[in-house]
Each structure stands twice: as C-alpha cells, then as structure tokens.
Design a protein around this motif. Structure first.
Motif, PDB file in Angstrom:
ATOM      1  N   GLY A   1      22.240  77.654  47.885  1.00  0.00           N
ATOM      2  CA  GLY A   1      23.412  76.805  48.013  1.00  0.00           C
ATOM      3  C   GLY A   1      24.697  77.567  48.235  1.00  0.00           C
ATOM      4  N   LYS A   2      24.599  78.851  48.542  1.00  0.00           N
ATOM      5  CA  LYS A   2      25.782  79.673  48.800  1.00  0.00           C
ATOM      6  C   LYS A   2      25.715  80.185  50.230  1.00  0.00           C
ATOM      7  N   LEU A   3      26.637  79.727  51.064  1.00  0.00           N
ATOM      8  CA  LEU A   3      26.621  80.084  52.484  1.00  0.00           C
ATOM      9  C   LEU A   3      27.032  81.539  52.666  1.00  0.00           C
ATOM     10  N   MET A   4      26.180  82.312  53.339  1.00  0.00           N
ATOM     11  CA  MET A   4      26.496  83.716  53.647  1.00  0.00           C
ATOM     12  C   MET A   4      26.875  83.843  55.109  1.00  0.00           C
ATOM     13  N   SER A   5      27.696  84.812  55.419  1.00  0.00           N
ATOM     14  CA  SER A   5      28.121  85.049  56.794  1.00  0.00           C
ATOM     15  C   SER A   5      27.004  85.740  57.569  1.00  0.00           C
ATOM     16  N   VAL A   6      27.086  85.662  58.894  1.00  0.00           N
ATOM     17  CA  VAL A   6      26.100  86.337  59.748  1.00  0.00           C
ATOM     18  C   VAL A   6      26.133  87.822  59.500  1.00  0.00           C
ATOM     19  N   GLU A   7      27.331  88.365  59.289  1.00  0.00           N
ATOM     20  CA  GLU A   7      27.472  89.801  59.043  1.00  0.00           C
ATOM     21  C   GLU A   7      26.796  90.206  57.736  1.00  0.00           C
ATOM     22  N   GLU A   8      26.930  89.356  56.700  1.00  0.00           N
ATOM     23  CA  GLU A   8      26.289  89.659  55.421  1.00  0.00           C
ATOM     24  C   GLU A   8      24.771  89.616  55.539  1.00  0.00           C
TER      25      GLU A   8
ATOM     26  N   ASN B   1      14.111  82.809  59.811  1.00  0.00           N
ATOM     27  CA  ASN B   1      14.198  83.557  58.558  1.00  0.00           C
ATOM     28  C   ASN B   1      15.641  83.815  58.150  1.00  0.00           C
ATOM     29  N   CYS B   2      16.444  84.319  59.070  1.00  0.00           N
ATOM     30  CA  CYS B   2      17.838  84.619  58.756  1.00  0.00           C
ATOM     31  C   CYS B   2      18.612  83.339  58.433  1.00  0.00           C
ATOM     32  N   HIS B   3      18.240  82.251  59.101  1.00  0.00           N
ATOM     33  CA  HIS B   3      18.915  80.978  58.841  1.00  0.00           C
ATOM     34  C   HIS B   3      18.640  80.522  57.409  1.00  0.00           C
ATOM     35  N   ARG B   4      17.406  80.678  56.962  1.00  0.00           N
ATOM     36  CA  ARG B   4      17.076  80.294  55.591  1.00  0.00           C
ATOM     37  C   ARG B   4      17.864  81.137  54.587  1.00  0.00           C
ATOM     38  N   MET B   5      17.957  82.429  54.848  1.00  0.00           N
ATOM     39  CA  MET B   5      18.676  83.306  53.930  1.00  0.00           C
ATOM     40  C   MET B   5      20.177  83.000  53.921  1.00  0.00           C
ATOM     41  N   ALA B   6      20.705  82.563  55.055  1.00  0.00           N
ATOM     42  CA  ALA B   6      22.132  82.228  55.127  1.00  0.00           C
ATOM     43  C   ALA B   6      22.467  81.045  54.224  1.00  0.00           C
ATOM     44  N   HIS B   7      21.486  80.155  54.019  1.00  0.00           N
ATOM     45  CA  HIS B   7      21.721  78.948  53.224  1.00  0.00           C
ATOM     46  C   HIS B   7      21.185  79.040  51.799  1.00  0.00           C
ATOM     47  N   ARG B   8      20.394  80.056  51.486  1.00  0.00           N
ATOM     48  CA  ARG B   8      19.661  80.053  50.217  1.00  0.00           C
ATOM     49  C   ARG B   8      20.592  80.024  49.003  1.00  0.00           C
TER      50      ARG B   8
ATOM     51  N   ALA C   1      10.122  80.419  74.573  1.00  0.00           N
ATOM     52  CA  ALA C   1      11.257  80.375  75.497  1.00  0.00           C
ATOM     53  C   ALA C   1      12.267  79.311  75.092  1.00  0.00           C
ATOM     54  N   ASP C   2      13.529  79.669  75.119  1.00  0.00           N
ATOM     55  CA  ASP C   2      14.650  78.754  74.867  1.00  0.00           C
ATOM     56  C   ASP C   2      14.687  78.250  73.427  1.00  0.00           C
ATOM     57  N   TYR C   3      13.976  78.922  72.526  1.00  0.00           N
ATOM     58  CA  TYR C   3      13.992  78.485  71.123  1.00  0.00           C
ATOM     59  C   TYR C   3      14.833  79.425  70.279  1.00  0.00           C
ATOM     60  N   ILE C   4      15.721  78.874  69.503  1.00  0.00           N
ATOM     61  CA  ILE C   4      16.511  79.597  68.516  1.00  0.00           C
ATOM     62  C   ILE C   4      17.238  78.537  67.693  1.00  0.00           C
ATOM     63  N   GLU C   5      17.544  78.814  66.456  1.00  0.00           N
ATOM     64  CA  GLU C   5      18.281  77.856  65.637  1.00  0.00           C
ATOM     65  C   GLU C   5      19.778  78.146  65.711  1.00  0.00           C
ATOM     66  N   VAL C   6      20.561  77.105  65.561  1.00  0.00           N
ATOM     67  CA  VAL C   6      22.016  77.237  65.635  1.00  0.00           C
ATOM     68  C   VAL C   6      22.606  77.029  64.245  1.00  0.00           C
ATOM     69  N   HIS C   7      23.426  77.961  63.837  1.00  0.00           N
ATOM     70  CA  HIS C   7      24.013  77.963  62.497  1.00  0.00           C
ATOM     71  C   HIS C   7      25.527  77.793  62.593  1.00  0.00           C
TER      72      HIS C   7
ATOM     73  N   CYS D   1      18.487  86.381  67.764  1.00  0.00           N
ATOM     74  CA  CYS D   1      19.156  86.226  66.475  1.00  0.00           C
ATOM     75  C   CYS D   1      20.334  87.195  66.376  1.00  0.00           C
ATOM     76  N   GLU D   2      21.479  86.682  65.971  1.00  0.00           N
ATOM     77  CA  GLU D   2      22.675  87.515  65.886  1.00  0.00           C
ATOM     78  C   GLU D   2      22.666  88.411  64.655  1.00  0.00           C
ATOM     79  N   ALA D   3      21.736  88.165  63.730  1.00  0.00           N
ATOM     80  CA  ALA D   3      21.661  88.986  62.526  1.00  0.00           C
ATOM     81  C   ALA D   3      20.615  90.091  62.657  1.00  0.00           C
ATOM     82  N   CYS D   4      19.380  89.708  63.034  1.00  0.00           N
ATOM     83  CA  CYS D   4      18.293  90.702  63.083  1.00  0.00           C
ATOM     84  C   CYS D   4      17.814  91.013  64.503  1.00  0.00           C
TER      85      CYS D   4
END
Length: 323
Positions: free
Chosen positions: A310-317, A301-308, A270-276, A254-257
C-alpha cells in the motif's frame, strides 16, 4: 494537415453544429471517436475531413472527393498534433450486462424514455468515470441501454412466442450472461444490487478487479490502491503511453528492470507491457488526462513491487531494488 486548420474547424463546429454538417457533411450520430478540446467532444472524422479539404486548397469540396478513414487514419492525425480523444467503442463487460439483464427481467418492454433505463444509463456512465474513462455523450446512454436489453429477447422464449426476436447480432457475452443468470432471478437481483451499491459508493465489487496484487493491500491503503489501478487500467491511457514510446522509436521495455516481453516470449509478448501511474491517486484531478511523463512502462513484477504494502514507490526506487 496542420493543428491550426483543425482548431479552426473545431471553432466553426462549436459556433453552429447544424450549419457545419450542412457545409461539410457527416453527422453527430454513431460517432465512436471524439476529439476532446477545451472540455467538449467533437466528431473526429468530420472535423479532420473538413480540415483536410481546407489544407489541400479545396475549401468548397469541388475537386477532392472521397477522403475517408477511421481508426487507422484519424487517431494518428490527432496524436501527431497533440489532441486528446475518446477511446472509441467500448464493449460491454459482464457487470454492465448483469445490470441490463436485471432491468430486462423487471420489465422486458420499458421503452427508451423510461426512468429505469435512464437510471441504469446514469450508473454505467458513473462507473466508467470511476474507472478513469473520459465519457463522451453517447457512451452507455439510454438508447444504448435499451438496445442492449432488446438483445436479450433472442434468448427469451416468452418474447419469441410473441414474435419479438430482438437484435439478430450481439456480443457473445450476452448469451453467456443470459445462460448463467436468467434462471436465477433472486441471485440476479442480488448481484445487480451489489453492483449498484459499488457504483454509488465507489467501492470494489465482483470480477472487475479480481487480480488485486496482494492481500495486505486490503488492510493498507486498499481503497486508494483500487482507485489507482482503475486509473492505470484506463485503455486510453495505456494506448496513448504505448503509442508515445513507439513513436519515439523506443521499445516497450520495463523502465525499471528493462525486461522486454517480445524479446523474451516472441510474438506472444509483442506490444505487451503494463502502464503505471507515477503520482498518488489523491493528487490526480478527477477526469483529467495524464501527461505522458506521469506514466511509466513496467513489467508485471516491477509493477507489483511498486504497489506492494500500500505504499507507492517510484520507478527509480524500484530500479534501485532490482538485482
């Protein structure tokens, strides 16, 4: 292999496909993987083979014989030289099969050239585009829809009594869809109607997005969210992003956590990760192929928070929020 050699063969094919195949072999039939170049679709295996002969100094194919390959050999070459390509054969999903079965229930023998078959083909191709796929010429064309309908014959007693057994082989999902819906024709028609309306109006229906992240998304930007998730779920985008990270010698974390599924869960992870997708969907041109820098790897988890909300947050945020 060189990119220049591939481009030369692409130009040769584009100028006269028939002459190209007469010289280099192959055909445009049963092509699953296509090179996408300058807005066109080209048969990847034949193009790469021809380029290989030229690069190896055998442009007349007099000495080198038997060069072949498929997914394991063609795709790495295309990725290495920066070419985009279609995702190959895509299995029919449940909603697609419901449309095919409902058409079969209306007319078990419509003929390949029927308007009804063409109409379903057009719907399925439009749906694929809505899901963010790049749609090659053969994808869910009329021939493919007709063959899928004929697969249902082997479960249909009325057709078997006539000696029409259908295709011997087919997907397991075909039998499941037949068992569930063939005895409920009214419900089948209603389900097919709902799927049609969803495609024609670009709205959500059924199981395709059953794991929406938060109920409040329906109230706040839900429609844009669903379109965004369709784009993120494009198998081609997911595969290309993962491949680019692994080719760079990095792990799928994960690029966030920094969570790593394989490190935590072993082989199962193995080989599992979500793409945002980092950009809001309204800024993305329909049918465009995203840059790898526009995509990020996020844990669930981070993917859900990025979308929660209805406001898209950046990976850095999101990374700044992690504790």
């Amino acid at each position: 292999m060189t990119k220049e050699a591939i481009i030369e063969r692409l130009k040769e094919y584009r100028s006269d496909p028939t002459a190209f195949h007469e010289k280099w072999g192959g055909s445009d039939k049963n092509v699953d993987y296509h090179i996408i170049w300058e807005g066109g679709f080209y048969p990847s295996k034949t193009i790469i083979n021809a380029a290989h002969y030229v690069v190896m100094g055998d442009p007349n194919m007099e000495e080198i014989r038997g060069y072949s390959g498929g997914l394991a050999t063609m795709v790495p070459v295309l990725e290495r030289h920066g070419f985009d390509y279609t995702e190959g054969k895509v299995n029919w999903d449940r909603e697609e099969m419901i449309l095919a079965l409902e058409l079969y229930a209306r007319d078990p023998q419509p003929g390949k050239g029927s308007k009804a078959v063409a109409e379903v083909s057009g719907l399925l191709r439009k749906r694929a585009e809505q899901l963010g796929r790049v749609v090659p010429p053969r994808f869910r064309n009329s021939d493919g829809v007709y063959l899928k309908m004929m697969n249902f014959r082997r479960y249909d007693p009325s057709q078997q009594a006539k000696g029409n057994k259908g295709m011997e082989r087919g997907a397991k999902l075909e039998q499941a869809v037949w068992t569930e819906w063939s005895g409920k024709l009214v419900s089948l028609r209603e389900a097919a109607k709902a799927i049609r309306l969803s495609i024609e109006n670009d709205i959500e229906v059924g199981e395709a997005f059953s794991d929406d992240m938060d109920s409040d998304l329906a109230a706040e930007g839900g429609f844009e969210y669903r379109k965004h998730r369709r784009y993120e779920r494009n198998p081609q985008n997911v595969r290309r992003k993962k491949a680019s990270v692994k080719n760079a010698g990095l792990t799928l974390a994960c690029e966030a956590c920094k969570f790593d599924f394989e490190q935590t869960y072993g082989p199962r992870g193995a080989d599992y990760i979500e793409v945002h997708h980092k950009k809001p969907i309204h800024t993305v041109k329909p049918g465009s192929v995203p840059k790898m820098s526009d995509l990020a790897l996020l844990c669930s988890n981070c993917h859900r928070m990025a979308h929660r909300w209805g406001k898209l947050m950046s990976v850095e945020e999101i990374a700044a929020l992690c504790k």
